[in-house]
Design an enzyme around this catalytic site. Sequence first.
Site, mmCIF file in Angstrom:
data_model
loop_
_atom_site.group_PDB
_atom_site.id
_atom_site.type_symbol
_atom_site.label_atom_id
_atom_site.label_comp_id
_atom_site.label_asym_id
_atom_site.label_seq_id
_atom_site.Cartn_x
_atom_site.Cartn_y
_atom_site.Cartn_z
ATOM 1 N N ASP A 1 -2.150 1.903 10.639
ATOM 2 C CA ASP A 1 -2.211 2.951 9.622
ATOM 3 C C ASP A 1 -3.590 2.912 8.989
ATOM 4 O O ASP A 1 -4.301 1.911 9.088
ATOM 5 C CB ASP A 1 -1.135 2.742 8.550
ATOM 6 C CG ASP A 1 -0.697 4.040 7.897
ATOM 7 O OD1 ASP A 1 -1.558 4.940 7.733
ATOM 8 O OD2 ASP A 1 0.488 4.162 7.558
ATOM 9 N N HIS A 2 -3.967 4.015 8.361
ATOM 10 C CA HIS A 2 -5.244 4.045 7.661
ATOM 11 C C HIS A 2 -5.096 3.346 6.307
ATOM 12 O O HIS A 2 -4.319 3.812 5.465
ATOM 13 C CB HIS A 2 -5.710 5.483 7.415
ATOM 14 C CG HIS A 2 -6.036 6.227 8.670
ATOM 15 N ND1 HIS A 2 -5.473 7.443 8.991
ATOM 16 C CD2 HIS A 2 -6.867 5.918 9.689
ATOM 17 C CE1 HIS A 2 -5.948 7.856 10.145
ATOM 18 N NE2 HIS A 2 -6.791 6.954 10.590
ATOM 19 N N HIS B 1 0.102 6.499 5.179
ATOM 20 C CA HIS B 1 1.334 6.911 5.848
ATOM 21 C C HIS B 1 1.023 7.736 7.100
ATOM 22 O O HIS B 1 1.659 8.762 7.367
ATOM 23 C CB HIS B 1 2.258 7.665 4.887
ATOM 24 C CG HIS B 1 2.645 6.852 3.694
ATOM 25 N ND1 HIS B 1 3.479 5.746 3.779
ATOM 26 C CD2 HIS B 1 2.275 6.939 2.391
ATOM 27 C CE1 HIS B 1 3.616 5.210 2.577
ATOM 28 N NE2 HIS B 1 2.897 5.896 1.724
ATOM 29 N N HIS B 2 0.018 7.258 7.838
ATOM 30 C CA HIS B 2 -0.326 7.818 9.152
ATOM 31 C C HIS B 2 0.056 6.782 10.221
ATOM 32 O O HIS B 2 -0.766 6.385 11.035
ATOM 33 C CB HIS B 2 -1.832 8.123 9.222
ATOM 34 C CG HIS B 2 -2.280 9.163 8.260
ATOM 35 N ND1 HIS B 2 -3.610 9.308 7.892
ATOM 36 C CD2 HIS B 2 -1.594 10.118 7.572
ATOM 37 C CE1 HIS B 2 -3.723 10.304 7.030
ATOM 38 N NE2 HIS B 2 -2.504 10.813 6.825
ATOM 39 N N SER B 3 1.285 6.365 10.217
ATOM 40 C CA SER B 3 1.715 5.248 11.070
ATOM 41 C C SER B 3 1.756 5.641 12.545
ATOM 42 O O SER B 3 2.223 6.719 12.898
ATOM 43 C CB SER B 3 3.103 4.776 10.644
ATOM 44 O OG SER B 3 3.124 4.485 9.266
#
Length: 254
Positions: A7-8, A196-198
């Site tokens: 994730d970021h 929340h860019h999983s």
Amino acid sequence: VGEGLKDHPLVVMSFEASKLPEKRSPNAINASLYDESLDIQFQFIDGNCNTSFIPLSLIEPCRERKATNIIEKLKNAAALSGMTVLAFILSTLAATVPPFRAKLQTSFGVLLSVMKPTSTGSVMIRSKDPTDAPLIDTGILSDERDMNTMIKAVQKMKELVKTSPLKEVVGAELTPSAEGSDEVKELIRKTASVYHHSTGTCSSCLDDKLRFRGIDRLRVADASSLLFHPRVPTNASSMAVGARCASIIASSTG
């Protein structure tokens, strides 16, 4: 469920501001900078009068209040209702009346994000009970390369606000200030979150047709199937995977 979660990582810095544009940005992001040498993104966002943050700051504290008897429950319900109405009024004024927004706005934030993280985490099953929440270890900044990049990003942002045109409108830093690398590192560890860019938790379990190894008639076509972690939000990548999966299924007999 699986390992390889990426994730970021995200760190938010906030500053006083004496002047900001009256025009409201629809998604709260007024500007974005990208440092190619660090692979870091800086996103400048609305501060305390952002129409997303107003409800969050007013309503969430009411939701978190605990009640042990009916009287306290009624008080909490009344407070929640009142704050919901107030948040709606303030958000509407901030969105539609530029002078009100400019008057209310006294701060702005900057979102710092490592765009190509090397740290990995995992999502694991907690128990046999399907209603139990999974065990999630984001693993953010566990790789020192990511931490060192984020430290440089924080230091870079501190330099940027001292240059024109930012220095003409920026005041004191509102987030806890840290100067030395060790202090900045400790602050990052305490405040970092994720975008929340999983992605990635199923990538090692799938074949080249997105079929889950060991389970018949199961394919995975979302961000967890990605072998790479995109620099951008995962919306477009997930849509592309879904379209590709649909194409595979349509032309497949197995």
